[in-house]
Design a protein around this motif. Structure first.
Motif, PDB file in Angstrom:
ATOM      1  N   PRO A   1       0.822  -1.269  -0.067  1.00  0.00           N
ATOM      2  CA  PRO A   1      -0.018   0.050   0.026  1.00  0.00           C
ATOM      3  C   PRO A   1       1.129   1.210   0.114  1.00  0.00           C
ATOM      4  CG  PRO A   1      -0.595  -1.585   1.478  1.00  0.00           C
ATOM      5  CD  PRO A   1       0.599  -2.145   1.242  1.00  0.00           C
ATOM      6  N   SER A   2       0.722   2.091  -0.916  1.00  0.00           N
ATOM      7  CA  SER A   2       1.707   3.383  -1.121  1.00  0.00           C
ATOM      8  C   SER A   2       0.632   4.687  -0.482  1.00  0.00           C
ATOM      9  CB  SER A   2       1.942   3.233  -2.649  1.00  0.00           C
ATOM     10  OG  SER A   2       0.937   3.530  -3.408  1.00  0.00           O
ATOM     11  N   SER A   3      -0.417   4.736  -1.171  1.00  0.00           N
ATOM     12  CA  SER A   3      -1.327   6.085  -0.917  1.00  0.00           C
ATOM     13  C   SER A   3      -2.028   5.992   0.454  1.00  0.00           C
ATOM     14  CB  SER A   3      -2.317   6.104  -2.069  1.00  0.00           C
ATOM     15  OG  SER A   3      -3.389   5.064  -2.081  1.00  0.00           O
ATOM     16  N   SER A   4      -2.031   7.003   1.276  1.00  0.00           N
ATOM     17  CA  SER A   4      -2.459   6.883   2.483  1.00  0.00           C
ATOM     18  C   SER A   4      -2.624   8.461   2.889  1.00  0.00           C
ATOM     19  CB  SER A   4      -1.360   6.395   3.494  1.00  0.00           C
ATOM     20  OG  SER A   4      -0.159   7.000   3.567  1.00  0.00           O
TER      21      SER A   4
ATOM     22  N   SER B   1      -4.007   3.827   5.038  1.00  0.00           N
ATOM     23  CA  SER B   1      -4.047   3.352   3.809  1.00  0.00           C
ATOM     24  C   SER B   1      -5.096   3.393   2.747  1.00  0.00           C
ATOM     25  CB  SER B   1      -3.355   1.954   3.756  1.00  0.00           C
ATOM     26  OG  SER B   1      -3.270   1.324   2.390  1.00  0.00           O
ATOM     27  N   LEU B   2      -5.034   3.961   1.808  1.00  0.00           N
ATOM     28  CA  LEU B   2      -6.513   4.252   0.966  1.00  0.00           C
ATOM     29  C   LEU B   2      -6.463   3.147   0.065  1.00  0.00           C
ATOM     30  CD1 LEU B   2      -6.448   7.836   0.051  1.00  0.00           C
ATOM     31  CD2 LEU B   2      -7.644   7.110   1.842  1.00  0.00           C
ATOM     32  N   ASN B   3      -5.526   2.473  -0.210  1.00  0.00           N
ATOM     33  CA  ASN B   3      -5.607   1.228  -1.050  1.00  0.00           C
ATOM     34  C   ASN B   3      -6.447   0.124  -0.731  1.00  0.00           C
ATOM     35  OD1 ASN B   3      -3.785   2.405  -2.808  1.00  0.00           O
ATOM     36  ND2 ASN B   3      -1.870   1.208  -2.354  1.00  0.00           N
ATOM     37  N   TRP B   4      -6.605   0.029   0.744  1.00  0.00           N
ATOM     38  CA  TRP B   4      -7.659  -0.925   1.160  1.00  0.00           C
ATOM     39  C   TRP B   4      -9.058  -0.640   0.964  1.00  0.00           C
ATOM     40  CZ3 TRP B   4      -5.866  -5.634   2.549  1.00  0.00           C
ATOM     41  CH2 TRP B   4      -4.605  -5.981   2.988  1.00  0.00           C
ATOM     42  N   LEU B   5      -9.238   0.498   0.582  1.00  0.00           N
ATOM     43  CA  LEU B   5     -10.824   0.815   0.204  1.00  0.00           C
ATOM     44  C   LEU B   5     -11.175   0.127  -0.988  1.00  0.00           C
ATOM     45  CD1 LEU B   5     -10.845   4.818   1.055  1.00  0.00           C
ATOM     46  CD2 LEU B   5     -11.606   2.856   2.246  1.00  0.00           C
TER      47      LEU B   5
ATOM     48  N   LEU C   1      -6.929  -7.660 -10.912  1.00  0.00           N
ATOM     49  CA  LEU C   1      -6.595  -8.057 -12.184  1.00  0.00           C
ATOM     50  C   LEU C   1      -6.631  -6.636 -13.030  1.00  0.00           C
ATOM     51  CD1 LEU C   1      -8.192 -11.350 -13.256  1.00  0.00           C
ATOM     52  CD2 LEU C   1      -5.741 -10.545 -12.278  1.00  0.00           C
ATOM     53  N   LEU C   2      -7.749  -5.738 -12.518  1.00  0.00           N
ATOM     54  CA  LEU C   2      -7.578  -4.406 -13.204  1.00  0.00           C
ATOM     55  C   LEU C   2      -6.247  -3.611 -13.072  1.00  0.00           C
ATOM     56  CD1 LEU C   2     -11.238  -3.281 -12.689  1.00  0.00           C
ATOM     57  CD2 LEU C   2     -10.196  -4.484 -14.458  1.00  0.00           C
ATOM     58  N   PRO C   3      -5.636  -2.760 -13.906  1.00  0.00           N
ATOM     59  CA  PRO C   3      -4.570  -1.915 -13.899  1.00  0.00           C
ATOM     60  C   PRO C   3      -4.853  -0.991 -12.734  1.00  0.00           C
ATOM     61  CG  PRO C   3      -5.258  -1.677 -16.218  1.00  0.00           C
ATOM     62  CD  PRO C   3      -6.135  -2.507 -15.369  1.00  0.00           C
ATOM     63  N   TYR C   4      -3.752  -0.651 -11.941  1.00  0.00           N
ATOM     64  CA  TYR C   4      -3.660   0.135 -10.849  1.00  0.00           C
ATOM     65  C   TYR C   4      -4.782   0.136  -9.716  1.00  0.00           C
ATOM     66  CZ  TYR C   4      -0.927   2.462 -14.591  1.00  0.00           C
ATOM     67  OH  TYR C   4       0.126   2.711 -15.606  1.00  0.00           O
ATOM     68  N   VAL C   5      -5.237  -1.460  -9.525  1.00  0.00           N
ATOM     69  CA  VAL C   5      -6.125  -1.541  -8.713  1.00  0.00           C
ATOM     70  C   VAL C   5      -5.396  -2.392  -7.520  1.00  0.00           C
ATOM     71  CG1 VAL C   5      -8.218  -2.369  -7.677  1.00  0.00           C
ATOM     72  CG2 VAL C   5      -8.029  -1.257  -9.939  1.00  0.00           C
ATOM     73  N   PHE C   6      -5.385  -2.060  -6.166  1.00  0.00           N
ATOM     74  CA  PHE C   6      -4.831  -2.787  -5.169  1.00  0.00           C
ATOM     75  C   PHE C   6      -5.678  -4.176  -4.924  1.00  0.00           C
ATOM     76  CE2 PHE C   6      -4.383  -3.722  -0.408  1.00  0.00           C
ATOM     77  CZ  PHE C   6      -2.729  -3.822  -0.605  1.00  0.00           C
ATOM     78  N   THR C   7      -4.575  -5.059  -5.135  1.00  0.00           N
ATOM     79  CA  THR C   7      -5.258  -6.702  -4.804  1.00  0.00           C
ATOM     80  C   THR C   7      -5.179  -6.854  -3.278  1.00  0.00           C
ATOM     81  OG1 THR C   7      -4.159  -7.090  -6.910  1.00  0.00           O
ATOM     82  CG2 THR C   7      -4.970  -8.700  -5.823  1.00  0.00           C
ATOM     83  N   SER C   8      -6.267  -6.594  -2.742  1.00  0.00           N
ATOM     84  CA  SER C   8      -6.238  -6.973  -1.147  1.00  0.00           C
ATOM     85  C   SER C   8      -6.192  -8.474  -0.794  1.00  0.00           C
ATOM     86  CB  SER C   8      -7.352  -6.096  -0.606  1.00  0.00           C
ATOM     87  OG  SER C   8      -8.784  -6.721  -1.451  1.00  0.00           O
ATOM     88  N   SER C   9      -6.748  -9.281  -1.678  1.00  0.00           N
ATOM     89  CA  SER C   9      -6.849 -10.505  -1.615  1.00  0.00           C
ATOM     90  C   SER C   9      -5.631 -11.229  -1.609  1.00  0.00           C
ATOM     91  CB  SER C   9      -7.756 -11.214  -2.453  1.00  0.00           C
ATOM     92  OG  SER C   9      -7.433 -10.970  -3.638  1.00  0.00           O
TER      93      SER C   9
END
Length: 225
Positions: free
Chosen positions: A11-14, A19-23, A88-96
């Motif tokens: 996770p990079s953006s916060s 962490s906003l990526n977990w959203l 699998l989408l570009p620039y989407v954080f894979t939480s699983s």
């Protein structure tokens, strides 16, 4: 190179250390209201048929009918499936692909099942430690083996899901990073074709791992009843 390769899962953006990526885990909820207020489409009918099929299969796996239990496992399958596909989408954080999420799904479920089983079905839980027909000499070893296999269940569920998602994403990233360095159009065409095949494989893995997680959770639930 290896640190940069695995950095796609960090996770990079916060904001305020959150962490906003977990959203991205909640993005799947945006697709659900469409099934209720929009007119029926092929997608909604296909999704409803799949959920009804899973409901019947989970109901058959549960030895004792528990009201609402199948809907819980169907919802669990849907949550993991949405997150696998969104990753699998570009620039989407894979939480699983993180043990934080997979353990958060498997560990509370396992603890709940163990507490319910040992409180309400104590004799059955003790009997489950020794398989039927085990020689008396091997009983202590079987108790030890069954206890260890029971304890590591949430870990195996979490590691199986996270490892499969990480492996495919690493291959996609590794092949994608070699694309700009290619000078031959033939090699680049082969690389693009292999990327398409790998993406198709990852789509199948996303479905299979969601199904395996939900089915194994259902089987673990049926063992305590």
């Amino acid at each position: 190179m290896m640190a940069n390769l695995f950095s796609i899962f960090e996770p990079s953006s916060s904001i305020f250390n959150f962490s906003l990526n977990w959203l991205s885990t909640l993005l799947g909820l945006l697709f659900l209201p469409y099934l209720y207020w929009a007119s029926p489409s092929r997608w909604s009918l296909c999704w409803s048929d799949m959920m009804f099929t899973l409901h019947k299969e989970f109901k058959a796996l549960l030895t004792v009918s528990c009201v609402g239990s199948t809907m819980f496992f169907v919802s669990l399958f849907s949550l993991i499936l949405y997150n696998n596909f969104l990753g699998l989408l570009p620039y989407v954080f894979t939480s699983s692909s993180h043990m934080v999420m997979t353990l958060a799904l498997s560990l509370p479920l396992w603890v709940t099942l163990m507490v319910k089983g040992w409180i309400n079905h104590t004799q059955h839980m003790f009997a489950h430690l020794v398989p039927q027909g085990t020689p008396p000499v091997l009983m202590p070893f079987m108790v030890l083996i069954e206890t260890i296999s029971n304890i590591i269940r949430p870990g195996t569920l979490a590691v199986r899901l996270a490892a499969n998602m990480i492996a495919g994403h690493l291959l996609l990233t590794l092949l994608g990073n070699t694309g700009p360095t290619m000078t031959s159009s033939i090699v680049l065409s082969i690389l693009i074709f292999s990327q398409i095949l790998l993406l198709t494989l990852e789509s199948a893995v996303a479905i299979i791992q969601s199904y395996v997680f939900a089915v194994l959770s259902t089987l673990y639930t049926s063992e305590i009843n």
